[in-house]
Design a protein around this motif. Structure first.
Motif, mmCIF file in Angstrom:
data_model
loop_
_atom_site.group_PDB
_atom_site.id
_atom_site.type_symbol
_atom_site.label_atom_id
_atom_site.label_comp_id
_atom_site.label_asym_id
_atom_site.label_seq_id
_atom_site.Cartn_x
_atom_site.Cartn_y
_atom_site.Cartn_z
ATOM 1 N N ASP A 2 -1.683 -4.614 -1.275
ATOM 2 C CA ASP A 2 -0.477 -3.873 -0.884
ATOM 3 C C ASP A 2 0.753 -4.319 -1.653
ATOM 4 O O ASP A 2 1.663 -3.527 -1.908
ATOM 5 C CB ASP A 2 -0.230 -4.042 0.619
ATOM 6 C CG ASP A 2 -1.171 -3.193 1.446
ATOM 7 O OD1 ASP A 2 -1.889 -2.368 0.850
ATOM 8 O OD2 ASP A 2 -1.194 -3.357 2.680
ATOM 9 N N ASP A 6 2.131 -0.995 -2.585
ATOM 10 C CA ASP A 6 3.130 -0.579 -1.605
ATOM 11 C C ASP A 6 4.032 -1.748 -1.234
ATOM 12 O O ASP A 6 4.141 -2.134 -0.069
ATOM 13 C CB ASP A 6 2.446 -0.020 -0.351
ATOM 14 C CG ASP A 6 3.438 0.680 0.573
ATOM 15 O OD1 ASP A 6 4.531 1.066 0.102
ATOM 16 O OD2 ASP A 6 3.107 0.834 1.768
ATOM 17 N N ARG A 36 11.691 4.323 0.180
ATOM 18 C CA ARG A 36 10.598 3.571 0.804
ATOM 19 C C ARG A 36 10.758 2.067 0.629
ATOM 20 O O ARG A 36 10.251 1.297 1.442
ATOM 21 C CB ARG A 36 9.261 4.021 0.202
ATOM 22 C CG ARG A 36 8.028 3.483 0.902
ATOM 23 C CD ARG A 36 6.749 4.054 0.324
ATOM 24 N NE ARG A 36 5.579 3.530 1.004
ATOM 25 C CZ ARG A 36 4.985 4.092 2.048
ATOM 26 N NH1 ARG A 36 5.486 5.218 2.543
ATOM 27 N NH2 ARG A 36 3.923 3.546 2.600
ATOM 28 N N ARG A 37 11.465 1.646 -0.417
ATOM 29 C CA ARG A 37 11.576 0.214 -0.709
ATOM 30 C C ARG A 37 12.888 -0.079 -1.427
ATOM 31 O O ARG A 37 13.511 0.819 -2.015
ATOM 32 C CB ARG A 37 10.399 -0.254 -1.560
ATOM 33 C CG ARG A 37 10.338 0.395 -2.934
ATOM 34 C CD ARG A 37 9.084 -0.002 -3.694
ATOM 35 N NE ARG A 37 7.864 0.364 -2.966
ATOM 36 C CZ ARG A 37 7.305 1.573 -3.034
ATOM 37 N NH1 ARG A 37 7.847 2.529 -3.785
ATOM 38 N NH2 ARG A 37 6.214 1.839 -2.356
ATOM 39 N N ASP A 126 0.988 4.455 -7.346
ATOM 40 C CA ASP A 126 0.383 4.885 -6.087
ATOM 41 C C ASP A 126 1.158 6.098 -5.601
ATOM 42 O O ASP A 126 2.287 5.974 -5.118
ATOM 43 C CB ASP A 126 0.404 3.765 -5.049
ATOM 44 C CG ASP A 126 -0.434 4.102 -3.829
ATOM 45 O OD1 ASP A 126 -0.189 5.163 -3.217
ATOM 46 O OD2 ASP A 126 -1.344 3.323 -3.484
ATOM 47 N N SER A 128 0.719 8.148 -3.080
ATOM 48 C CA SER A 128 0.970 8.248 -1.644
ATOM 49 C C SER A 128 2.142 7.386 -1.212
ATOM 50 O O SER A 128 2.850 7.714 -0.249
ATOM 51 C CB SER A 128 -0.282 7.836 -0.858
ATOM 52 O OG SER A 128 -1.352 8.704 -1.129
ATOM 53 N N ASN A 129 2.354 6.287 -1.915
ATOM 54 C CA ASN A 129 3.415 5.348 -1.555
ATOM 55 C C ASN A 129 4.640 5.482 -2.447
ATOM 56 O O ASN A 129 5.517 4.607 -2.438
ATOM 57 C CB ASN A 129 2.879 3.916 -1.621
ATOM 58 C CG ASN A 129 1.803 3.662 -0.596
ATOM 59 O OD1 ASN A 129 1.850 4.200 0.506
ATOM 60 N ND2 ASN A 129 0.816 2.849 -0.953
ATOM 61 N N ARG A 169 -4.201 6.757 -7.417
ATOM 62 C CA ARG A 169 -3.756 5.439 -7.859
ATOM 63 C C ARG A 169 -4.101 5.250 -9.322
ATOM 64 O O ARG A 169 -5.099 5.776 -9.806
ATOM 65 C CB ARG A 169 -4.428 4.319 -7.058
ATOM 66 C CG ARG A 169 -3.760 3.981 -5.753
ATOM 67 C CD ARG A 169 -4.350 2.726 -5.145
ATOM 68 N NE ARG A 169 -3.770 2.458 -3.840
ATOM 69 C CZ ARG A 169 -4.141 1.463 -3.042
ATOM 70 N NH1 ARG A 169 -5.114 0.644 -3.440
ATOM 71 N NH2 ARG A 169 -3.572 1.279 -1.870
ATOM 72 N N ASP A 191 -8.602 3.739 0.904
ATOM 73 C CA ASP A 191 -7.418 4.504 0.503
ATOM 74 C C ASP A 191 -7.671 5.991 0.755
ATOM 75 O O ASP A 191 -8.497 6.615 0.090
ATOM 76 C CB ASP A 191 -7.106 4.261 -0.978
ATOM 77 C CG ASP A 191 -5.876 5.014 -1.431
ATOM 78 O OD1 ASP A 191 -4.859 4.974 -0.709
ATOM 79 O OD2 ASP A 191 -5.935 5.667 -2.487
#
Length: 715
Positions: A2, A6, A36-37, A126, A128-129, A169, A191
């Motif tokens: 992760d 992510d 997200r981050r 990634d 999705s992330n 990914r 995943d």
């Protein structure tokens, strides 16, 4: 994983405003995930990058980033890593190449409890992330790419986007200094966005972990497609036995793929076209196909290409042929391939009718439709609705039968072609692609993977010393039948040994120490009695010197087929077992098959059936069939011997003489990790010395440096 796919926060060291530099693309990609981050851009020369404020150094950041991305000239990387480790960074993505003392740097990272992807990575993605830490743009989708060559991985991602699959990914693992492919593959099992995986590797270090990861992916319903390079193995040139010299690195990778339930392909294009098939259609139950074409020439070429890929284009059975004739009363060729002979132009609905009849036939596994279909509405707009309606009918048919229909169309992107894909019908513009995909799908369906038994390794299992006598004892103890024999050791007399022996002539005399005997005259065959044996022994000792000699009963059984059975320790995948055509022509025929060891009796029989010489074993030209079960048991014994020993490096029995009455190993070579590597005066890769009815002895990784704020010299 992760922290790489992510992370809660990312810092880009080497951020840039220049689109020609890596730092620009890493910054732009990282900023797409700010919802997200937390994202920090580090550059001491400018105040802002792409509208975001920068930090002059790692020390100026308000927090320790979870993932640090480094894209600066390689010479500056070790110092930055040491600073980051001191600050508490525990995940590194190093884009930089040509990092001095990279191995030492990686060890410092690992020792600190941190993780590293790279150096010489081209990034991670990634979808999705919302993580994009790579050059360029990636279309979100369902295909994961794990690659040692970053740019080749980018090509796969580009082709995947064009095909409509997209990327879930992407991981460019570079030099695999720490994080290896197996770890990333394992992370893909759960995943949700990933449904298929393409893996490109140049090194299979830790191959057993890779096999386990791919087995887990297969169990999760996620196919793995492997790309690799190298058709030869330099290590094989150093092998003492044919078991090493007759097989290549690619043979071993293929064996690993079969065990893992994966499939090896040759190019990025092949991988993506196969992924498209697997994402759309059903797996075939076998190799039997039916071909429909509106061109006799295209149908004939389709049949030729099918057979070249190992597919079977059988004549239609009587019942199916009669039903097909009902739809094509004027056609001149109803066999397989089926020539529509103008019926398609007269009535488009004939396509679905014929496909339905063929898919209903249990003796047909797949149907190929080749030619003009897909072009009607493109060339004649008035026919578009009718063609699309026929596509819908074809879709209903394949869903009813749950068998593959694959279309070879002269159109690449017509509305009908797009509709075919939407209806679970793959379409390709090349008949070669069609047959390659169908054959690959059949292979994938029939190789679901197998779990090799994990044997407890023990040792020593061989006597101290080397040579044929020790090898005989080793394989005999493992359950392999050998001829009765007497050993004449150094310092003993032949007469004394044979005086207490009940061996029956004719005899075979062998010098025990040469790995290959014929070239040295170290074997004498067909010795009729004790006098002939004594004469041969006297001559051989005078010429070769004192040493260990072996007297065996000569195997004189008729109808024998000579087979090679061997095993070796592969540096990547562990124990391997091999079977092949044996005797003096072993290297000439190169007829071999190998699997990861150990194998079961059924798997050993399957190995033998793959050989070209298999027909000799099943009763060639009126001969009685050989004892295949006894041969299979020898293969099983050798596979368990090599898999259960911590000291045996290679074992070879050549030949095993297989007759209708059983099998007998009449020569053997065992190489251990204690053996003296000195040359015995023979060519280690020379041919086997047995004869008929005798006892004979038988990553580019985009590796260019970073210039300035993340610019690579080349891509």
């Amino acid at each position: 994983m992760d922290q790489f796919f992510d992370p809660g926060s990312v810092a880009v060291l080497g951020a840039s405003n220049d689109p020609a530099k890596w730092g620009f693309w890493l910054s732009a990609g990282a900023l797409k995930g700010t919802h997200r981050r937390q994202v920090y851009l580090i550059n001491s020369r400018v105040a802002s990058i792409q509208g975001e404020p920068t930090f002059g150094s790692l020390a100026e950041l308000p927090e320790t980033p979870e993932l640090l991305v480094i894209s600066i000239p390689g010479r500056g990387v070790p110092a930055v890593v040491d600073e980051a480790l001191a600050a508490g960074v525990r995940a590194f993505l190093i884009i930089s190449a040509r990092v001095p003392d990279a191995a030492d740097m990686a060890q410092r990272i690992i020792s600190a409890g941190a993780r590293l992807v790279g150096p010489s990575s081209l990034g991670v993605v990634d979808a999705s992330n919302d993580l994009l830490l790579a050059w360029g743009n990636f279309t979100p989708g369902s295909l994961a790419v794990v690659t040692q060559s970053g740019q080749l991985g980018t090509e796969i991602a580009t082709l995947s986007a064009r095909s409509g699959l997209g990327i879930s990914r992407f991981a460019s693992i570079g030099g695999q200094s720490d994080v290896r492919a197996a770890e990333i593959l394992t992370s893909l099992v759960d995943d949700e966005a990933t449904t298929q995986v393409v893996l490109y590797l140049e090194s299979f270090t830790g191959g057993s972990a890779l096999v386990a990861a791919m087995q887990a992916l297969r169990a999760a319903g996620k196919p793995t497609m492997i790309l690799t390079t190298g058709q030869s193995d330099a290590g094989a040139r150093l092998a003492k036995s044919h078991t090493g010299s007759l097989t290549s690195a690619m043979d071993t990778v293929d064996a690993a793929c079969r065990a893992a339930g994966a499939i090896r392909l040759s190019t990025p294009g092949e991988a993506v076209e196969f992924a498209g098939y697997l994402a759309t259609s059903w797996l075939p139950a076998g190799k039997k196909i039916a071909i429909i074409s509106d061109s006799g020439g295209q149908g004939a070429i389709a049949a030729d290409r099918a057979e070249s890929h190992g597919l079977r284009v059988n004549v239609l059975n009587t019942a199916t042929r009669a039903r097909v004739e009902g739809h094509l009363p004027l056609a001149g060729h109803i066999d397989n391939p089926i020539d529509l002979d103008g019926a398609g132009e007269a009535d488009l609905s004939v396509h679905a009718c014929l496909v339905d009849e063929l898919l209903a036939d249990e003796s047909i596994d797949s149907v190929i439709l080749s030619g003009y279909f897909g072009c009607y509405g493109e060339d004649i707009p008035a026919l578009l609705d009718a063609e699309l309606a026929e596509v819908g009918a074809l879709g209903e048919t394949v869903r009813k039968h749950r068998k593959p229909l694959i279309v070879h169309s002269m159109s690449a992107d017509s509305p009908a072609v797009a509709a075919l894909w939407e209806n679970s019908i793959p379409v390709y513009t090349s008949i070669e692609s069609v047959m390659r995909v169908v054959a690959g799908a059949g292979f994938y369906a029939s190789h679901a993977g197998r779990i090799t038994e994990a044997l407890e390794r023990s040792g020593p299992v061989t006597p101290w010393g080397t040579g044929y006598a020790a090898a005989r004892d080793t394989i005999s103890a493992a359950g392999v039948p050998v001829p009765r024999a007497q050993t004449v050791k150094r310092g003993t007399e032949l007469v004394e040994v044979m005086a207490g022996s009940d061996l029956t002539p004719p005899f075979v005399l062998k010098a025990g120490w040469p790995a290959h005997k014929t070239e040295l005259g170290a074997i004498a065959l067909g010795l009729r009695d004790a006098t002939a044996l004594k004469d041969a022994y006297t001559e051989m000792v005078a010429r070769l010197g004192e040493g260990e000699y072996i007297v065996e009963e000569m195997d004189t059984r008729g109808e024998a087929v000579e087979i090679l059975v061997g095993g070796r320790q592969d540096e990547n995948f562990g124990p391997i077992v091999m079977v092949g055509a044996g005797g003096t022509e072993t290297e000439l025929y190169g007829d071999t098959w190998l699997e990861l060891a150990p194998v079961t009796h059924a798997e050993a029989l399957d190995m033998v059936s793959r050989l070209t010489c298999y027909r000799l074993l099943t009763g060639w030209r009126g001969r009685r069939a050989a004892d295949l079960d006894e041969l299979a048991e020898i293969i099983v014994s050798v596979s368990r011997l090599i898999a259960g020993s911590n000291e045996i490096q290679e074992v070879e029995i050549n030949p095993v003489r297989v007759t209708p009455d059983g099998a007998l190993a009449v020569d053997a070579l065992v190489v251990t990790n204690r053996d003296d590597e000195s040359d015995d005066g023979t060519d280690d890769n020379s041919s086997s010395d047995s004869g008929s009815n005798t006892n004979g002895d038988g990553s580019d990784n985009g590796k260019s440096d970073n210039d300035g704020n993340g610019e690579r010299e080349s891509r």
